[in-house]
Design a protein around this motif. Structure first.
Motif, PDB file in Angstrom:
ATOM      1  N   GLY A   1       0.795  -1.220   0.000  1.00  0.00           N
ATOM      2  CA  GLY A   1       0.000   0.000   0.000  1.00  0.00           C
ATOM      3  C   GLY A   1       0.825   1.266   0.000  1.00  0.00           C
ATOM      4  N   LYS A   2       2.073   1.177   0.464  1.00  0.00           N
ATOM      5  CA  LYS A   2       2.962   2.342   0.485  1.00  0.00           C
ATOM      6  C   LYS A   2       3.317   2.824  -0.917  1.00  0.00           C
ATOM      7  CE  LYS A   2       3.761   2.760   5.003  1.00  0.00           C
ATOM      8  NZ  LYS A   2       3.488   3.996   5.773  1.00  0.00           N
ATOM      9  N   PHE A   3       3.095   1.984  -1.922  1.00  0.00           N
ATOM     10  CA  PHE A   3       3.425   2.363  -3.300  1.00  0.00           C
ATOM     11  C   PHE A   3       2.250   3.054  -4.002  1.00  0.00           C
ATOM     12  CE2 PHE A   3       6.535  -0.852  -2.265  1.00  0.00           C
ATOM     13  CZ  PHE A   3       7.695  -0.359  -2.847  1.00  0.00           C
ATOM     14  N   GLY A   4       1.160   3.265  -3.254  1.00  0.00           N
ATOM     15  CA  GLY A   4       0.008   3.968  -3.803  1.00  0.00           C
ATOM     16  C   GLY A   4      -0.507   4.970  -2.795  1.00  0.00           C
ATOM     17  N   SER A   5      -1.827   5.174  -2.771  1.00  0.00           N
ATOM     18  CA  SER A   5      -2.443   6.089  -1.808  1.00  0.00           C
ATOM     19  C   SER A   5      -2.733   5.314  -0.522  1.00  0.00           C
ATOM     20  CB  SER A   5      -3.740   6.664  -2.390  1.00  0.00           C
ATOM     21  OG  SER A   5      -3.471   7.378  -3.579  1.00  0.00           O
ATOM     22  N   TYR A   6      -1.807   5.374   0.410  1.00  0.00           N
ATOM     23  CA  TYR A   6      -1.875   4.576   1.628  1.00  0.00           C
ATOM     24  C   TYR A   6      -3.050   4.997   2.489  1.00  0.00           C
ATOM     25  CZ  TYR A   6      -0.156   2.029   5.726  1.00  0.00           C
ATOM     26  OH  TYR A   6      -0.019   1.153   6.784  1.00  0.00           O
ATOM     27  N   ASP A   7      -3.938   4.046   2.765  1.00  0.00           N
ATOM     28  CA  ASP A   7      -5.116   4.301   3.592  1.00  0.00           C
ATOM     29  C   ASP A   7      -5.379   3.044   4.414  1.00  0.00           C
ATOM     30  OD1 ASP A   7      -7.614   4.689   4.707  1.00  0.00           O
ATOM     31  OD2 ASP A   7      -8.549   5.456   2.883  1.00  0.00           O
ATOM     32  N   LEU A   8      -5.061   3.098   5.691  1.00  0.00           N
ATOM     33  CA  LEU A   8      -5.172   1.917   6.554  1.00  0.00           C
ATOM     34  C   LEU A   8      -6.609   1.405   6.624  1.00  0.00           C
ATOM     35  CD1 LEU A   8      -3.695  -0.057   8.431  1.00  0.00           C
ATOM     36  CD2 LEU A   8      -4.194   1.501  10.333  1.00  0.00           C
TER      37      LEU A   8
ATOM     38  N   THR B   1     -15.568  -8.199   1.616  1.00  0.00           N
ATOM     39  CA  THR B   1     -16.659  -7.599   0.830  1.00  0.00           C
ATOM     40  C   THR B   1     -16.806  -6.103   1.098  1.00  0.00           C
ATOM     41  OG1 THR B   1     -18.331  -8.133   2.523  1.00  0.00           O
ATOM     42  CG2 THR B   1     -17.973  -9.751   0.765  1.00  0.00           C
ATOM     43  N   LYS B   2     -16.147  -5.596   2.123  1.00  0.00           N
ATOM     44  CA  LYS B   2     -16.215  -4.162   2.413  1.00  0.00           C
ATOM     45  C   LYS B   2     -15.452  -3.336   1.385  1.00  0.00           C
ATOM     46  CE  LYS B   2     -17.121  -4.738   7.341  1.00  0.00           C
ATOM     47  NZ  LYS B   2     -16.775  -4.354   8.715  1.00  0.00           N
ATOM     48  N   LEU B   3     -14.640  -4.005   0.558  1.00  0.00           N
ATOM     49  CA  LEU B   3     -13.971  -3.329  -0.560  1.00  0.00           C
ATOM     50  C   LEU B   3     -14.700  -3.711  -1.846  1.00  0.00           C
ATOM     51  CD1 LEU B   3     -10.197  -3.808   0.334  1.00  0.00           C
ATOM     52  CD2 LEU B   3     -11.563  -1.736   0.575  1.00  0.00           C
ATOM     53  N   GLU B   4     -15.042  -2.711  -2.646  1.00  0.00           N
ATOM     54  CA  GLU B   4     -15.884  -2.951  -3.818  1.00  0.00           C
ATOM     55  C   GLU B   4     -15.103  -3.263  -5.091  1.00  0.00           C
ATOM     56  OE1 GLU B   4     -18.480   0.374  -4.194  1.00  0.00           O
ATOM     57  OE2 GLU B   4     -19.535  -0.035  -2.307  1.00  0.00           O
ATOM     58  N   ASN B   5     -13.774  -3.172  -5.043  1.00  0.00           N
ATOM     59  CA  ASN B   5     -12.959  -3.418  -6.232  1.00  0.00           C
ATOM     60  C   ASN B   5     -13.057  -4.895  -6.635  1.00  0.00           C
ATOM     61  OD1 ASN B   5     -10.927  -3.813  -8.141  1.00  0.00           O
ATOM     62  ND2 ASN B   5      -9.516  -2.381  -7.163  1.00  0.00           N
ATOM     63  N   PRO B   6     -13.670  -5.208  -7.791  1.00  0.00           N
ATOM     64  CA  PRO B   6     -13.842  -6.621  -8.184  1.00  0.00           C
ATOM     65  C   PRO B   6     -12.513  -7.336  -8.430  1.00  0.00           C
ATOM     66  CG  PRO B   6     -14.453  -5.148  -9.989  1.00  0.00           C
ATOM     67  CD  PRO B   6     -14.262  -4.288  -8.782  1.00  0.00           C
ATOM     68  N   LYS B   7     -11.470  -6.606  -8.803  1.00  0.00           N
ATOM     69  CA  LYS B   7     -10.167  -7.236  -9.044  1.00  0.00           C
ATOM     70  C   LYS B   7      -9.635  -7.885  -7.774  1.00  0.00           C
ATOM     71  CE  LYS B   7      -5.534  -6.463 -10.939  1.00  0.00           C
ATOM     72  NZ  LYS B   7      -4.594  -5.490 -11.549  1.00  0.00           N
TER      73      LYS B   7
ATOM     74  N   VAL C   1      -2.942  -2.873  -5.118  1.00  0.00           N
ATOM     75  CA  VAL C   1      -4.235  -2.733  -5.812  1.00  0.00           C
ATOM     76  C   VAL C   1      -5.200  -1.906  -4.969  1.00  0.00           C
ATOM     77  CG1 VAL C   1      -6.259  -3.967  -6.681  1.00  0.00           C
ATOM     78  CG2 VAL C   1      -3.972  -4.870  -7.123  1.00  0.00           C
ATOM     79  N   ALA C   2      -5.291  -2.216  -3.677  1.00  0.00           N
ATOM     80  CA  ALA C   2      -6.199  -1.487  -2.790  1.00  0.00           C
ATOM     81  C   ALA C   2      -5.806  -0.025  -2.668  1.00  0.00           C
ATOM     82  CB  ALA C   2      -6.226  -2.138  -1.413  1.00  0.00           C
ATOM     83  N   ALA C   3      -4.516   0.263  -2.797  1.00  0.00           N
ATOM     84  CA  ALA C   3      -4.013   1.641  -2.709  1.00  0.00           C
ATOM     85  C   ALA C   3      -3.977   2.329  -4.071  1.00  0.00           C
ATOM     86  CB  ALA C   3      -2.622   1.653  -2.080  1.00  0.00           C
ATOM     87  N   GLU C   4      -4.511   1.648  -5.084  1.00  0.00           N
ATOM     88  CA  GLU C   4      -4.613   2.205  -6.442  1.00  0.00           C
ATOM     89  C   GLU C   4      -3.254   2.600  -7.010  1.00  0.00           C
ATOM     90  OE1 GLU C   4      -7.508   5.321  -6.223  1.00  0.00           O
ATOM     91  OE2 GLU C   4      -9.145   3.953  -5.753  1.00  0.00           O
ATOM     92  N   ALA C   5      -2.256   1.755  -6.768  1.00  0.00           N
ATOM     93  CA  ALA C   5      -0.933   1.965  -7.365  1.00  0.00           C
ATOM     94  C   ALA C   5      -0.963   1.570  -8.838  1.00  0.00           C
ATOM     95  CB  ALA C   5       0.109   1.134  -6.618  1.00  0.00           C
ATOM     96  N   GLU C   6       0.073   1.913  -9.570  1.00  0.00           N
ATOM     97  CA  GLU C   6       0.169   1.546 -10.984  1.00  0.00           C
ATOM     98  C   GLU C   6       0.166   0.025 -11.122  1.00  0.00           C
ATOM     99  OE1 GLU C   6       0.343   3.389 -13.799  1.00  0.00           O
ATOM    100  OE2 GLU C   6      -0.012   5.206 -12.639  1.00  0.00           O
ATOM    101  N   PRO C   7      -0.524  -0.512 -12.144  1.00  0.00           N
ATOM    102  CA  PRO C   7      -0.553  -1.972 -12.335  1.00  0.00           C
ATOM    103  C   PRO C   7       0.833  -2.589 -12.410  1.00  0.00           C
ATOM    104  CG  PRO C   7      -2.179  -0.919 -13.741  1.00  0.00           C
ATOM    105  CD  PRO C   7      -1.382   0.189 -13.114  1.00  0.00           C
ATOM    106  N   LYS C   8       1.784  -1.896 -13.028  1.00  0.00           N
ATOM    107  CA  LYS C   8       3.147  -2.419 -13.136  1.00  0.00           C
ATOM    108  C   LYS C   8       3.749  -2.639 -11.746  1.00  0.00           C
ATOM    109  CE  LYS C   8       7.758  -1.358 -14.937  1.00  0.00           C
ATOM    110  NZ  LYS C   8       8.601  -0.361 -15.638  1.00  0.00           N
ATOM    111  N   VAL C   9       3.449  -1.728 -10.835  1.00  0.00           N
ATOM    112  CA  VAL C   9       3.954  -1.835  -9.465  1.00  0.00           C
ATOM    113  C   VAL C   9       3.360  -3.075  -8.791  1.00  0.00           C
ATOM    114  CG1 VAL C   9       3.909  -0.780  -7.166  1.00  0.00           C
ATOM    115  CG2 VAL C   9       4.427   0.617  -9.171  1.00  0.00           C
TER     116      VAL C   9
END
Length: 324
Positions: free
Chosen positions: A56-63, A124-130, A184-192
Motif C-alpha cells: 500500500g505504500k506504493f500507492g495512496s496509503y489508507d489503513l 466484501t467491504k472493498l468494492e474493487n472486483p479485481k 491494488v487497494a491503494a490504487e498503485a500503478e498496475p506495473k507496481v
C-alpha cells in the motif's frame, strides 16, 4: 530477530491490524469464538498483513482500506493452518496444542471453515472486483495444493518440479497476492502491483523451503513442534527429495521412510533426519532458497525508490536467515 523489529514505521498500524484480527472473528457462537481465538492468541509472524501494508505504500496509503485486505489474508492463512493440522494429525503448532488436538477433528474443520467465511465477509467491504477475483483464484489454488500434498504423502518418487508447484499453491501464492493486493487497494500503478507480486512469489517460495529446512535442522523450542514432523506425517519436502538423489544415503533413507510409513509415523524419526542432514539435501535446498531470494530482489530493484524498498529487502534477507 523479534516479530516486527524489521518493520519500523508499520508498528503502529500493525497494532491496529492485530486488534482488527481479534474483532473480525468475534461472533455469537461461544465455541467457535473460543476455537478461533486459540490459534490467534498463539501469535505468528503476521507477514501477510505486513506485505499488504508495504504494498500500500506504493500507492495512496489508507489503513482503513488496507485493513480489509490485510486481515482477510491473515485469516485465510490461519484457516489453512487449522485444516493442515487435521490433515497432518499435528499435536502442536507454535508451541501450543492445535485446535484438533485440544478439541477434535470435526471442531477443527468447522473452525477453519468459519475463519475462511469471516475472511470473505470482511473482504466484501472493498468494492474493487479485481481484489475479489485475485483472492478467490488464490483460494482455489490453495485448495488444489492441499489435495496435491495429501496425494503425495510418502511419495518418494515425486519430482522436484512437482514439489515446487505444490508449495507455490500452498504458500507462495498467498504471500505474492498479499504484496500485490496492498498495491491494488491503494490504487498503485498496475506495473507496481505486478512487480510486488513477483517479489512476494519468490520470497514465498524461499519462505517455504526455509520452513522445510527448519523442520529438520531447528529445535522444538525454535519451531514450536518436534523436529522431523514433516517426514513423520509423510510430507516429503525439498531437502528429502534432494537427499534421495544423493547415492550415499538414498537406500538407507528409503528404508527409514518405509518404516515410518508402516508405523504411521508412530516411531522415532531421528535416524531419517540424521541421514538427510548428512546428505547434500540441506545445502542444495539452501542454495535454491537463495536463488529465489535473489529473484525477489531483482523485482524489488525495479520498483520506485522509497523507504519501503529497504523494509522489503530486509524481510527478504530475514526469510532465509530466520530460526523460527
Amino acid at each position: 530477530m523479534k516479530r516486527l523489529d524489521i518493520f519500523g514505521l508499520l508498528k503502529k498500524d500493525m497494532n491496529q491490524i492485530e486488534q482488527e484480527l481479534f474483532r473480525s472473528i468475534e461472533g455469537d457462537h461461544e465455541l467457535l469464538n473460543e476455537t478461533s481465538m486459540h490459534l490467534l492468541k498463539a501469535g505468528g509472524k503476521r507477514l501477510r498483513p505486513v506485505f499488504v501494508l508495504m504494498g500500500g505504500k506504493f500507492g495512496s496509503y489508507d489503513l482503513d482500506k488496507l485493513k480489509h485486505v490485510a486481515v482477510p489474508l491473515e485469516l485465510i492463512h490461519m484457516a489453512s493452518l487449522v485444516h493442515d493440522d487435521v490433515i497432518d494429525d499435528a499435536e502442536t503448532r507454535r508451541g501450543q496444542l492445535t485446535v484438533k488436538s485440544k478439541w477434535d477433528n470435526k471442531i477443527a474443520m468447522y473452525t477453519g471453515d468459519y475463519i475462511y467465511a469471516r475472511a470473505l465477509l470482511l473482504a466484501t467491504k472493498l468494492e474493487n472486483p479485481k481484489i475479489h477475483q485475485i483472492l478467490s483464484k488464490a483460494m482455489v489454488e490453495m485448495s488444489i495444493g492441499e489435495m496435491e500434498q495429501i496425494r503425495d504423502f510418502f511419495n518418494t518418487e515425486q519430482s522436484i518440479r512437482r514439489y515446487l508447484l505444490r508449495i507455490r499453491r500452498k504458500t507462495a501464492l498467498l504471500i505474492a497476492i498479499s504484496c500485490q493486493l496492498g498495491a491494488v487497494a491503494a490504487e498503485a500503478e498496475p506495473k507496481v502491483g505486478n512487480l510486488l507480486y513477483r517479489y512476494g512469489y519468490n520470497v514465498g517460495m524461499a519462505f517455504q523451503i526455509q520452513d522445510d529446512l527448519l523442520d529438520l535442522c531447528g529445535t522444538e523450542k525454535q519451531i514450536g513442534k518436534p523436529p522431523g514432523s514433516d517426514i513423520r506425517q509423510g510430507n516429503i519436502t525439498l531437502p528429502v527429495l534432494y537427499a534421495l538423489e544423493d547415492e550415499a544415503v538414498r537406500e538407507p533413507l528409503l528404508k527409514e521412510i518405509a518404516v515410518i510409513r508402516e508405523q504411521n509415523g508412530e516411531c522415532d524419526v531421528s535416524a531419517a533426519v540424521s541421514l538427510i542432514k548428512s546428505s547434500t539435501g540441506i545445502a542444495r535446498s539452501e542454495e535454491l532458497a537463495t536463488r529465489y531470494i535473489n529473484k525477489a530482489l531483482e523485482a524489488l530493484d525495479r520498483l520506485p525508490n522509497q523507504r519501503t524498498k529497504k523494509n522489503l529487502r530486509d524481510i527478504a534477507h530475514f526469510v532465509t536467515k530466520r530460526s523460527y
